[in-house]
Design an enzyme around this catalytic site. Structure first.
Site, PDB file in Angstrom:
ATOM      1  N   SER A   1       9.177   5.782  -3.334  1.00 30.16           N
ATOM      2  CA  SER A   1       9.031   4.824  -2.245  1.00 30.16           C
ATOM      3  C   SER A   1       7.912   5.298  -1.326  1.00 30.16           C
ATOM      4  O   SER A   1       7.734   6.515  -1.140  1.00 30.16           O
ATOM      5  CB  SER A   1      10.340   4.747  -1.456  1.00 30.16           C
TER       6      SER A   1
ATOM      7  N   GLY B   1       0.808  -1.214   0.000  1.00 25.50           N
ATOM      8  CA  GLY B   1       0.000   0.000   0.000  1.00 25.50           C
ATOM      9  C   GLY B   1       0.842   1.265   0.000  1.00 25.50           C
ATOM     10  O   GLY B   1       2.027   1.230  -0.316  1.00 25.50           O
TER      11      GLY B   1
ATOM     12  N   HIS C   1       4.510   1.706  -8.055  1.00 26.54           N
ATOM     13  CA  HIS C   1       3.599   0.563  -7.999  1.00 26.54           C
ATOM     14  C   HIS C   1       2.737   0.506  -9.269  1.00 26.54           C
ATOM     15  O   HIS C   1       2.443  -0.575  -9.783  1.00 26.54           O
ATOM     16  CB  HIS C   1       2.662   0.687  -6.792  1.00 26.54           C
TER      17      HIS C   1
ATOM     18  N   GLN D   1       7.681  -9.260   8.034  1.00 27.45           N
ATOM     19  CA  GLN D   1       8.917  -8.829   7.364  1.00 27.45           C
ATOM     20  C   GLN D   1       9.512  -7.569   7.989  1.00 27.45           C
ATOM     21  O   GLN D   1      10.512  -7.045   7.502  1.00 27.45           O
ATOM     22  CB  GLN D   1       8.687  -8.629   5.874  1.00 27.45           C
TER      23      GLN D   1
ATOM     24  N   VAL E   1      10.866   3.433 -10.925  1.00 26.63           N
ATOM     25  CA  VAL E   1      10.310   4.743 -11.294  1.00 26.63           C
ATOM     26  C   VAL E   1      10.860   5.777 -10.321  1.00 26.63           C
ATOM     27  O   VAL E   1      10.887   5.539  -9.100  1.00 26.63           O
ATOM     28  CB  VAL E   1       8.769   4.717 -11.248  1.00 26.63           C
TER      29      VAL E   1
ATOM     30  N   LEU F   1       0.441   3.582  -2.137  1.00 28.50           N
ATOM     31  CA  LEU F   1       0.834   3.375  -3.534  1.00 28.50           C
ATOM     32  C   LEU F   1       1.255   4.679  -4.216  1.00 28.50           C
ATOM     33  O   LEU F   1       0.788   5.755  -3.868  1.00 28.50           O
ATOM     34  CB  LEU F   1      -0.328   2.729  -4.294  1.00 28.50           C
TER      35      LEU F   1
ATOM     36  N   GLN G   1      15.326  -8.430  -3.060  1.00 29.13           N
ATOM     37  CA  GLN G   1      14.054  -9.131  -2.867  1.00 29.13           C
ATOM     38  C   GLN G   1      13.671  -9.892  -4.136  1.00 29.13           C
ATOM     39  O   GLN G   1      13.264 -11.048  -4.094  1.00 29.13           O
ATOM     40  CB  GLN G   1      12.977  -8.107  -2.509  1.00 29.13           C
TER      41      GLN G   1
HETATM   42  P1  AMP Z   1       6.175  -2.262  -1.452  1.00 30.90           P
HETATM   43  O1  AMP Z   1       4.767  -1.764  -1.381  1.00 30.90           O
HETATM   44  O2  AMP Z   1       7.189  -1.259  -1.046  1.00 30.90           O
HETATM   45  O3  AMP Z   1       6.348  -3.610  -0.789  1.00 30.90           O
HETATM   46  O4  AMP Z   1       6.461  -2.513  -2.994  1.00 30.90           O
HETATM   47  C1  AMP Z   1       5.645  -3.350  -3.758  1.00 30.90           C
HETATM   48  C2  AMP Z   1       6.310  -3.600  -5.088  1.00 30.90           C
HETATM   49  O5  AMP Z   1       6.470  -2.366  -5.785  1.00 30.90           O
HETATM   50  C3  AMP Z   1       7.703  -4.218  -4.954  1.00 30.90           C
HETATM   51  O6  AMP Z   1       7.861  -5.215  -5.951  1.00 30.90           O
HETATM   52  C4  AMP Z   1       8.606  -3.042  -5.188  1.00 30.90           C
HETATM   53  O7  AMP Z   1       9.868  -3.402  -5.714  1.00 30.90           O
HETATM   54  C5  AMP Z   1       7.813  -2.239  -6.208  1.00 30.90           C
HETATM   55  N1  AMP Z   1       8.232  -0.833  -6.191  1.00 30.90           N
HETATM   56  C6  AMP Z   1       8.350  -0.030  -5.097  1.00 30.90           C
HETATM   57  N2  AMP Z   1       8.837   1.178  -5.452  1.00 30.90           N
HETATM   58  C7  AMP Z   1       9.040   1.139  -6.795  1.00 30.90           C
HETATM   59  C8  AMP Z   1       9.535   2.062  -7.757  1.00 30.90           C
HETATM   60  N3  AMP Z   1       9.929   3.295  -7.412  1.00 30.90           N
HETATM   61  N4  AMP Z   1       9.601   1.678  -9.044  1.00 30.90           N
HETATM   62  C9  AMP Z   1       9.203   0.425  -9.414  1.00 30.90           C
HETATM   63  N5  AMP Z   1       8.723  -0.496  -8.564  1.00 30.90           N
HETATM   64  C10 AMP Z   1       8.648  -0.154  -7.264  1.00 30.90           C
END
Ligand code: AMP
Length: 284
Positions: free
Chosen positions: A187, A31, A37, A61, A178, A33, A155
């Site tokens: 992030s 989330g 994402h 985690q 991105v 997002l 990961q």
């Molecule tokens: P998270 O919600 O942080 O667990 O991320 C969920 C998914 O989104 C994971 O596979 C992350 O690697 C991907 N993700 C997070 N930030 C980015 C980003 N800036 N660009 C591309 N994918 C991302």
């Protein structure tokens, strides 16, 4: 867009989709997002008939309880964003749905050092939690393709190894990172940065890019490059945990005379109370 909180309802949807021969793409998230994402949703929509996004802040985690507590939760905005990007299904399970009291089978896995370095070294238990939740979600959803970001390179590598060890017939797709216009990797944690640290945070991408450039120009002293990068990050006011030039497949420390086919440069640093990670890779 449909959303389900219970596995039983999601299963009804999935068995109908499968009966109609539809392919399923799946993007697991926690989330809060953002456009990063959404790139997973975008890629999945291009390659599958139906796209499922899960939102689940996985307690197993988080090695630091304060980090779990402070993790941003913005479900209403998340649903709006997913709706705008025409995601087909959102799975929003509660903790009891994912971790039922009666338990569930988790296979024995051997990650051969992938989980001991970098994030694994600084966040003990983190990847065991990640592997556990991704395995559980894959078991529930059984997608054809799984979408994960390069942003979390380690990961991605560990989940790739899990799919391989278990011989699961799921294609793992890596989606490129991105970034904000100034280079900062998007992030969920960025929204917790103070204005001062937000201004300094692009140093991570800058130091990764400078390191990559130096390697491309033939620089062979990897340890020296790591040291310069850490100094630049410190000078910008961030606290680096590691800055590592590693083999892109084994994730072990890379040496210029080694046989690496891919290098990955990974960084983790504290910007005040917020821990940020980023990476760049280079195929040789
Ligand atoms: P998270 O919600 O942080 O667990 O991320 C969920 C998914 O989104 C994971 O596979 C992350 O690697 C991907 N993700 C997070 N930030 C980015 C980003 N800036 N660009 C591309 N994918 C991302």
């Amino acid at each position: 867009m449909q959303y389900f909180k219970r596995i039983i309802d999601l299963h009804k949807y999935l068995s109908e989709a499968r009966a109609n021969g539809l392919t399923i793409g799946f993007a697991p998230t926690m989330g809060a997002l953002h456009a990063g994402h959404m790139s997973l949703i975008h890629d999945s929509k291009q390659q599958n008939d139906r796209t499922i996004c899960s939102i689940f802040v996985n307690p197993t985690q988080f090695n630091d309880p304060a980090d779990l507590e402070k993790y941003p939760r913005t479900v209403a905005e998340d649903l709006d964003l997913l709706y705008d990007h025409a995601c087909d299904v959102v799975f929003l399970p509660g903790v009891a749905e994912i971790y039922p009291q009666e338990g569930f089978h988790t296979p024995e896995l051997d990650f051969e050092g992938l989980t001991d370095v970098m994030e694994g070294a600084f966040r003990p238990g983190h990847f065991a939690g990640v592997a556990q939740v991704v395995y559980r979600l894959l078991n529930i959803i059984r997608p054809d393709r799984l979408y994960m970001g390069q942003k979390d390179y380690q990961q991605w590598t560990i989940i790739h190894s899990m799919l391989d060890q278990l011989q699961l017939p799921i294609e793992l797709v890596m989606c490129t990172t991105v970034r904000e216009p100034d280079g900062l990797a998007m992030s969920s944690r960025n929204r917790r940065l103070t204005p001062e640290f937000r201004e300094q945070a692009p140093i991570l991408f800058e130091s990764l890019s400078a390191c990559l450039e130096a390697i491309l120009e033939g620089s062979k002293d990897y340890r020296h490059l790591e040291k310069i990068a850490k100094e630049a990050i410190l000078t910008a006011g961030l606290e680096p945990e590691y800055f590592q030039i590693a083999d892109g497949y084994t994730l072990q420390v890379a040496h210029p005379a080694g046989l690496s086919k891919r290098l990955v440069i990974c960084v983790a640093a504290w910007a005040g109370e917020v821990r940020l990670i980023d990476n760049l890779y280079l195929d040789l």
